[in-house]
Structures are given as structure tokens and as C-alpha cells.
Write an enzyme that holds these catalytic residues in place. Structure first.
Site, PDB file in Angstrom:
ATOM      1  N   PRO A   2       0.838  -1.200   0.000  1.00  0.00           N
ATOM      2  CA  PRO A   2       0.000   0.000   0.000  1.00  0.00           C
ATOM      3  C   PRO A   2       0.878   1.258   0.000  1.00  0.00           C
ATOM      4  CG  PRO A   2      -0.569  -1.467   1.823  1.00  0.00           C
ATOM      5  CD  PRO A   2       0.689  -1.987   1.219  1.00  0.00           C
ATOM      6  N   GLU A   3       0.613   2.167  -0.926  1.00  0.00           N
ATOM      7  CA  GLU A   3       1.333   3.429  -0.944  1.00  0.00           C
ATOM      8  C   GLU A   3       0.399   4.533  -0.453  1.00  0.00           C
ATOM      9  OE1 GLU A   3       4.447   4.250  -3.371  1.00  0.00           O
ATOM     10  OE2 GLU A   3       4.435   2.404  -4.530  1.00  0.00           O
ATOM     11  N   ARG A 107       1.502 -10.726   5.914  1.00  0.00           N
ATOM     12  CA  ARG A 107       2.944 -10.731   6.193  1.00  0.00           C
ATOM     13  C   ARG A 107       3.295 -10.105   7.539  1.00  0.00           C
ATOM     14  NH1 ARG A 107       6.166  -9.078   0.916  1.00  0.00           N
ATOM     15  NH2 ARG A 107       7.867  -9.811   2.208  1.00  0.00           N
TER      16      ARG A 107
END
Ligand SMILES: [Zn+2]
Length: 271
Positions: A2-3, A107
């Protein structure tokens, strides 16, 4: 990963709905990148006032204290009235009177951290080194150019470092440098004022368009899990190695810079 645009769209997807909600329960799953910093029970009874964003952090302002959320490499947030039982990768639930805010993070590089205040040491450690917001008023050409003058590293890496301007990740750095016609390997200190102005405008443009695009798919996004929620602009260079440049037709090149792939056009970005 995600940016900034994904994080901003995530914020918009639930900020209004969670405002004013009282925390009823907190469920903590497997350990995330950093510990919560308080007993989960201590959050019960507090009220969520607003949701802000700083870089890629979301800040949930409580009536006492603030919760910092980061999506890490693979995290996504969902806010819903009726939530299914926690799945394997659901590691944090904030159960409120308005719905459940759930962090799914396969993760587990994401984090939820409670701080007494935004200027508490734990918060400063995470937020203190962040550069200016690229979409905010504090990001102006003169200050941007002055900051670049002091840096001899390649411009792409200076953008990614996040201490000059925050939240310009790999995709958007490559795209902005293409739009500005700047070679990603150029030392930042050698960028002239007019070119810094073009880059400044390009950074704002690519990020704002990505937020808009995400906003237009907000409905799907807020109801979706994980990767289905990510969106991308029609890239000019990113992930297009060997494909023809959309401006001049020459093949897009890929190089490695600090372990990250950089895409550029050697004709449109000569120096
Ligand atoms: Zn080209």
C-alpha cells in the site's frame, strides 16, 4: 505494498463512519511489527474522534490518546457493521459502537500502536522523521528545491527516503520522474529550480490522480479484502520494461537502485 494513495483512500473509506464511535472491545491476534503499547482492555470505553493520515500512517484520535496504524507490506483495513469471524490473517479488531475496524495482514509488517499523544516519544519515533505531505500546502517549490540542493544521492532514492517529501513510493516516484522528464539516477543536487518545479507538480499530479481513482472505486475498496482493494494508474513507465514508451516509442528501461526496480525512458528522461 500500500502506498500513500491507498492509505488515503482507506482513510476516506471509514473516517466519517467511525467518528464518534465508542470502543467496546479489542481483539489482538498474532504479533505485528510493533507491540500495541498498552493493554487492549485499556482502549475499551474510549471514543474515536477523527481519522487523520501522516505519510503512510493512519492516526485514530481518541478522546484520550491516539492509535497509529500502518499497513506495512500487505495490510488492509476494513470497517463494517457485521464482520465474519476472524480469519487466519486478521490480527487486530477494534470493535466499536459503529462497526468493527479490522486489520488483515498476511505478512504482519503492519502495526497498531497506542500513544498517549502525538508528541509522546513512541509517536515521535515513528512520525518524527517524516518529510512534508506531498498533497499539503507545506509542500512548496522553493523549499523542495532547497532540500534537493543539499542531497547528492540519485533523485529517485531521495524521493523514496521520505524525509524530503513523504509517501512517494516506488511506483509514484518512477511515474513522477517520467512526467518531469528527469533521469532517476540524476543527483538531486543538480536539479535546477525549473525542473524542481516540474517534479513538484508531477508528484502532486500522480498522487492526486491515484487518490481520485481510488476514491471512484471506494465502494468496492472498502468492502473488499487485500489485493482486490489496490488500484493503479495506467502507468507510463512503471512495470513496463521493454514495452514502448507511450510518448516516444522507445523501449522502457529497468535498472536497480537500492534494491528497488526503477523504470524510465532514456529518450524522454535524457538527464
Ligand atoms: Zn519516451
Amino acid at each position: 505494498m500500500p502506498e500513500l494513495p491507498e492509505v488515503e483512500v482507506t482513510r476516506r473509506s471509514f473516517a466519517d463512519r467511525i467518528a464518534g464511535a465508542r470502543v467496546q472491545a479489542v481483539r489482538v491476534g498474532k504479533p505485528l511489527r510493533w507491540p500495541l503499547g498498552c493493554e487492549p482492555q485499556a482502549l475499551v470505553g474510549r471514543t474515536v474522534r477523527t481519522v487523520r493520515r501522516r505519510g503512510k500512517y493512519l492516526l485514530l484520535d481518541l478522546d484520550r490518546g491516539v492509535l497509529l496504524l500502518h499497513l506495512g507490506m500487505s495490510g488492509s483495513l476494513r470497517f463494517d457493521g457485521a464482520m465474519p469471524p476472524e480469519g487466519l490473517h486478521d490480527h487486530f479488531d477494534l470493535v466499536t459502537t459503529h462497526g468493527v475496524l479490522r486489520l488483515n495482514d498476511p505478512r504482519r509488517f503492519g502495526a497498531v500502536v497506542f500513544c498517549d499523544a502525538e508528541d509522546a516519544p513512541e509517536a515521535v519515533k515513528l512520525l518524527g522523521g517524516l518529510g512534508v505531505e506531498p498533497l499539503g500546502d507545506a509542500f512548496d517549490v522553493a523549499a523542495f528545491h532547497a532540500a534537493l540542493k543539499k542531497r547528492t544521492a540519485p533523485i529517485k532514492q531521495v524521493l523514496l527516503a521520505g524525509d524530503v517529501v513523504v509517501g512517494v513510493g516506488n511506483i509514484y516516484a518512477s511515474e513522477a520522474l517520467f512526467l518531469a522528464g528527469i533521469r532517476p539516477t540524476l543527483p538531486a543536487s543538480r536539479i535546477s529550480r525549473p525542473r524542481a518545479a516540474r517534479l513538484h507538480a508531477a508528484i502532486r499530479d500522480v498522487l492526486a490522480r491515484a487518490v481520485d481513482k481510488g476514491g471512484s472505486t471506494l465502494r468496492d475498496f472498502s468492502n473488499a479484502h487485500g489485493e482486490s482493494g489496490y488500484f493503479q494508474l495506467e502507468a507510463m513507465v512503471y512495470d513496463r520494461a521493454g514495452e514502448p514508451c507511450r510518448a516516444c516509442g522507445s523501449p522502457i528501461r529497468v535498472i536497480r537502485q537500492g534494491q528497488r526496480a526503477t523504470y524510465y525512458c532514456q529518450v524522454c528522461q535524457k538527464f
